[in-house]
Design an enzyme around this catalytic site. Structure first.
Site, PDB file in Angstrom:
ATOM      1  N   LYS A   1      36.703  -3.237  19.196  1.00 24.59           N
ATOM      2  CA  LYS A   1      37.809  -2.604  19.910  1.00 24.59           C
ATOM      3  C   LYS A   1      38.801  -2.148  18.858  1.00 24.59           C
ATOM      4  CE  LYS A   1      38.354  -6.282  22.496  1.00 24.59           C
ATOM      5  NZ  LYS A   1      37.544  -7.236  22.956  1.00 24.59           N
TER       6      LYS A   1
ATOM      7  N   GLY B   1      35.636 -10.633  13.038  1.00 21.56           N
ATOM      8  CA  GLY B   1      36.444 -10.622  11.821  1.00 21.56           C
ATOM      9  C   GLY B   1      37.279 -11.893  11.746  1.00 21.56           C
TER      10      GLY B   1
ATOM     11  N   VAL C   1      41.150 -17.446  16.087  1.00 20.25           N
ATOM     12  CA  VAL C   1      42.504 -16.982  15.773  1.00 20.25           C
ATOM     13  C   VAL C   1      42.602 -15.529  16.211  1.00 20.25           C
ATOM     14  CG1 VAL C   1      44.221 -16.576  13.976  1.00 20.25           C
ATOM     15  CG2 VAL C   1      42.697 -18.562  13.811  1.00 20.25           C
TER      16      VAL C   1
ATOM     17  N   ASP D   1      32.156  -7.031  15.623  1.00 15.18           N
ATOM     18  CA  ASP D   1      33.409  -6.297  15.746  1.00 15.18           C
ATOM     19  C   ASP D   1      33.402  -5.107  14.798  1.00 15.18           C
ATOM     20  OD1 ASP D   1      34.303  -8.147  17.494  1.00 15.18           O
ATOM     21  OD2 ASP D   1      35.809  -9.045  16.178  1.00 15.18           O
TER      22      ASP D   1
ATOM     23  N   MET E   1      48.316  -7.779  13.702  1.00 12.86           N
ATOM     24  CA  MET E   1      48.366  -6.592  14.573  1.00 12.86           C
ATOM     25  C   MET E   1      49.793  -6.065  14.743  1.00 12.86           C
ATOM     26  SD  MET E   1      45.744  -7.962  17.477  1.00 12.86           S
ATOM     27  CE  MET E   1      46.164  -9.690  17.375  1.00 12.86           C
TER      28      MET E   1
ATOM     29  N   ASP F   1      38.544 -15.500  11.798  1.00  8.86           N
ATOM     30  CA  ASP F   1      38.082 -16.692  12.501  1.00  8.86           C
ATOM     31  C   ASP F   1      37.993 -16.385  14.000  1.00  8.86           C
ATOM     32  OD1 ASP F   1      37.817 -19.835  12.399  1.00  8.86           O
ATOM     33  OD2 ASP F   1      39.058 -19.320  14.136  1.00  8.86           O
TER      34      ASP F   1
ATOM     35  N   PRO G   1       0.820  -1.215   0.000  1.00 11.69           N
ATOM     36  CA  PRO G   1       0.000   0.000   0.000  1.00 11.69           C
ATOM     37  C   PRO G   1       0.856   1.269   0.000  1.00 11.69           C
ATOM     38  CG  PRO G   1      -0.606  -1.481   1.821  1.00 11.69           C
ATOM     39  CD  PRO G   1       0.630  -2.030   1.212  1.00 11.69           C
TER      40      PRO G   1
ATOM     41  N   THR H   1      40.562 -16.907   8.186  1.00 14.55           N
ATOM     42  CA  THR H   1      41.415 -16.006   8.957  1.00 14.55           C
ATOM     43  C   THR H   1      42.244 -15.102   8.034  1.00 14.55           C
ATOM     44  OG1 THR H   1      42.950 -15.900  10.801  1.00 14.55           O
ATOM     45  CG2 THR H   1      43.370 -17.625   9.191  1.00 14.55           C
ATOM     46  N   ALA H   2      42.638 -13.937   8.579  1.00 11.44           N
ATOM     47  CA  ALA H   2      43.306 -12.911   7.760  1.00 11.44           C
ATOM     48  C   ALA H   2      44.532 -13.460   7.035  1.00 11.44           C
ATOM     49  CB  ALA H   2      43.692 -11.729   8.640  1.00 11.44           C
TER      50      ALA H   2
HETATM   51  C1  LIG Z   1      42.294  -8.809  16.573  1.00  6.95           C
HETATM   52  S1  LIG Z   1      43.006  -9.550  15.171  1.00  6.95           S
HETATM   53  C2  LIG Z   1      41.683 -10.532  14.643  1.00  6.95           C
HETATM   54  C3  LIG Z   1      42.083 -11.632  13.714  1.00  6.95           C
HETATM   55  C4  LIG Z   1      40.895 -12.410  13.186  1.00  6.95           C
HETATM   56  N1  LIG Z   1      40.241 -13.143  14.239  1.00  6.95           N
HETATM   57  C5  LIG Z   1      41.293 -13.345  12.055  1.00  6.95           C
HETATM   58  O1  LIG Z   1      41.187 -14.564  12.221  1.00  6.95           O
HETATM   59  O2  LIG Z   1      41.696 -12.840  11.017  1.00  6.95           O
HETATM   60  C6  LIG Z   1      43.002  -8.206  14.034  1.00  6.95           C
HETATM   61  C7  LIG Z   1      44.183  -8.266  13.063  1.00  6.95           C
HETATM   62  O3  LIG Z   1      43.890  -9.193  12.011  1.00  6.95           O
HETATM   63  C8  LIG Z   1      44.468  -8.735  10.813  1.00  6.95           C
HETATM   64  N2  LIG Z   1      43.405  -8.507   9.833  1.00  6.95           N
HETATM   65  C9  LIG Z   1      42.094  -8.736   9.998  1.00  6.95           C
HETATM   66  N3  LIG Z   1      41.409  -8.465   8.869  1.00  6.95           N
HETATM   67  C10 LIG Z   1      42.327  -8.054   7.968  1.00  6.95           C
HETATM   68  C11 LIG Z   1      42.269  -7.627   6.621  1.00  6.95           C
HETATM   69  N4  LIG Z   1      41.112  -7.575   5.956  1.00  6.95           N
HETATM   70  N5  LIG Z   1      43.416  -7.272   6.008  1.00  6.95           N
HETATM   71  C12 LIG Z   1      44.583  -7.324   6.661  1.00  6.95           C
HETATM   72  N6  LIG Z   1      44.709  -7.723   7.932  1.00  6.95           N
HETATM   73  C13 LIG Z   1      43.603  -8.084   8.574  1.00  6.95           C
HETATM   74  C14 LIG Z   1      45.218  -7.439  11.134  1.00  6.95           C
HETATM   75  O4  LIG Z   1      46.555  -7.778  11.455  1.00  6.95           O
HETATM   76  C15 LIG Z   1      44.457  -6.966  12.346  1.00  6.95           C
HETATM   77  O5  LIG Z   1      45.249  -6.085  13.139  1.00  6.95           O
END
Ligand SMILES: C[S@@+](CC[C@H](N)C(=O)[O-])C[C@H]1O[C@@H](n2cnc3c(N)ncnc32)[C@H](O)[C@@H]1O
Length: 390
Positions: free
Chosen positions: A179, A210, A215, A157, A292, A212, A45, A240-241
């Site tokens: 964070k 983000g 990890v 996140d 990181m 996994d 509607p 994972t990244a």
């Molecule tokens: C707190 S850790 C989390 C990691 C996440 N649990 C994983 O398995 O990828 C955050 C770090 O993951 C990396 N990261 C996550 N996403 C990313 C991306 N799209 N490109 C590059 N580094 C990434 C960076 O080093 C970032 O500082």
């Protein structure tokens, strides 16, 4: 328990599709249909301002009023995107007689019956820890997508991309609990408290992280907390990244000629760097993936070279891996901090160190070619200074 679903990707280009509903859910579905090249007809509607604008622009057709069976004439698919259960049921019944598929944008029937059951029995809800991968929504698993489609509340996140959040059930409440590397916008205990509060209210909570969850994601702590409080949980792994950034930069993490093992390492702060086994990290024929680490590149270079890691060891820094804005910066360990500063590399970035990193130069396929430092740099040279104005 929800019915088992068959995942489906449909080519809807130039095909009429009916969307029933004129609110936010209908708008999202219509936008996705337009992006897929379908010909949406929206029946309701009243429409949102955006839907009306698309009608005015001739991009969609508006079928005014309450659902009528003849709206289904000539369509290939129908989408129920209304929170009126009676209308959704009428649409599903009419479509069934025509053997037409109906996609339910918001599972109102399921959520309303579940809500009353939860209220009556005071049963706890549940929490699913979901890995969202590095950013590209195409890297979500089907289980992750299903959890997002069934969520009442999503605690996500900061790094989870908007493209992924858009795939969630439109009615789900989203709460950012991210964070940043520097600031602590919300403490881990507060995240625990939010999970508990919503699960105890009988809601299906998705804790969306983000990469996994297990990890460098504090997923273990969150499960221990949920277990201690008797909240049912599940875990959906994510890419994972290190795995995603390597793939999107054209870097095989292992390669018979270069590396037989991979290490995932956190370089979060000086204290965590002090606990690492540097002699082991300096060994050859392995790939190091530092998470990181952007703020600690000088320390990384110093510790590794002190332990005998060759100054010529190739590195690749992958910033915003798998996202449109991805950048890959390559060079040699000796140049690492200088090159990163030169290109202004920022978090989120992943450092890949080892012979395989050099393959990014030839195997890259996503985004622009890898960047390098403009000039060779060594500790023997003083940092470039700008001439002073007279
Ligand atoms: C707190 S850790 C989390 C990691 C996440 N649990 C994983 O398995 O990828 C955050 C770090 O993951 C990396 N990261 C996550 N996403 C990313 C991306 N799209 N490109 C590059 N580094 C990434 C960076 O080093 C970032 O500082």
């Amino acid at each position: 328990m929800s019915a088992p679903l068959f995942p489906l990707f449909a080519d809807l280009r130039h095909r009429p599709v009916l969307v029933v509903g004129g609110g936010a859910a209908a708008e999202r579905k219509t936008e996705a249909l337009l992006q897929s090249g379908a010909l949406p007809r929206v029946g309701a509607p009243v429409l949102t301002a955006q839907l009306s604008a698309w009608v005015q622009a001739g991009r969609i057709r508006w079928l005014t009023g309450e659902f009528q069976e003849d709206w289904l004439e000539g369509v290939w698919l129908a989408i129920a995107a209304t929170d009126d259960v009676t209308i959704s049921q009428a649409l599903i019944a009419s479509a069934e007689t025509r053997r037409l598929l109906v996609s339910v944008a918001e599972d109102v029937e399921l959520s309303s019956s579940r809500e009353s059951a939860a209220q009556a029995a005071q049963v706890p809800g549940s929490v699913v820890l979901v890995g969202a991968g590095p950013g590209d929504p195409g890297l979500l698993t089907l289980n992750a997508l299903r959890a997002l489609n069934q969520a009442d509340v999503i605690l996500h996140d900061r790094l989870v991309s908007e493209g992924i959040l858009r795939l969630a059930r439109p009615g789900a409440v989203r709460i950012e609990v991210g964070k940043s590397a520097q600031g602590h916008s919300i403490r881990q205990e507060e995240i625990h408290a939010l999970m508990l509060e919503h699960a105890r209210a009988g809601q299906r909570v998705v804790r969306l992280k983000g990469g996994d969850p297990f990890v460098f994601g504090r997923g273990g702590e969150e499960l221990q907390f949920l277990q201690a409080h008797g909240i049912p949980y599940q875990v959906v792994p994510g890419i994972t990244a290190a795995v995603a950034c390597a793939a999107y930069a054209g870097i095989p993490l292992t390669h018979r000629d270069h590396a037989q093992s991979v290490r995932l390492i956190t370089a979060h702060c000086k204290a965590s760097l002090d606990t690492l086994d540097w002699p082991a990290l300096a060994r050859e024929r392995q790939t190091l993936a530092f998470y990181m680490g952007v703020g600690e590149l000088d320390t990384l270079r110093a510790r590794l070279t002190d332990e005998g890691c060759p100054a010529s060891t190739p590195f690749a820094l992958v910033e915003n891996g798998s996202r449109e804005e991805q950048r890959v910066v390559i060079g040699q360990l000796d140049d690492l901090p200088h090159t990163a500063r030169h290109h202004g590399v920022r978090s989120p970035a992943l450092l890949i160190l080892g012979e395989v990193a050099a393959l990014a130069e030839t195997l890259h396929w996503f985004g622009g070619p890898p960047l390098r430092a403009p000039l060779p740099y060594s500790d023997n040279l003083s940092a470039p200074t700008l001439p002073r104005a007279a």
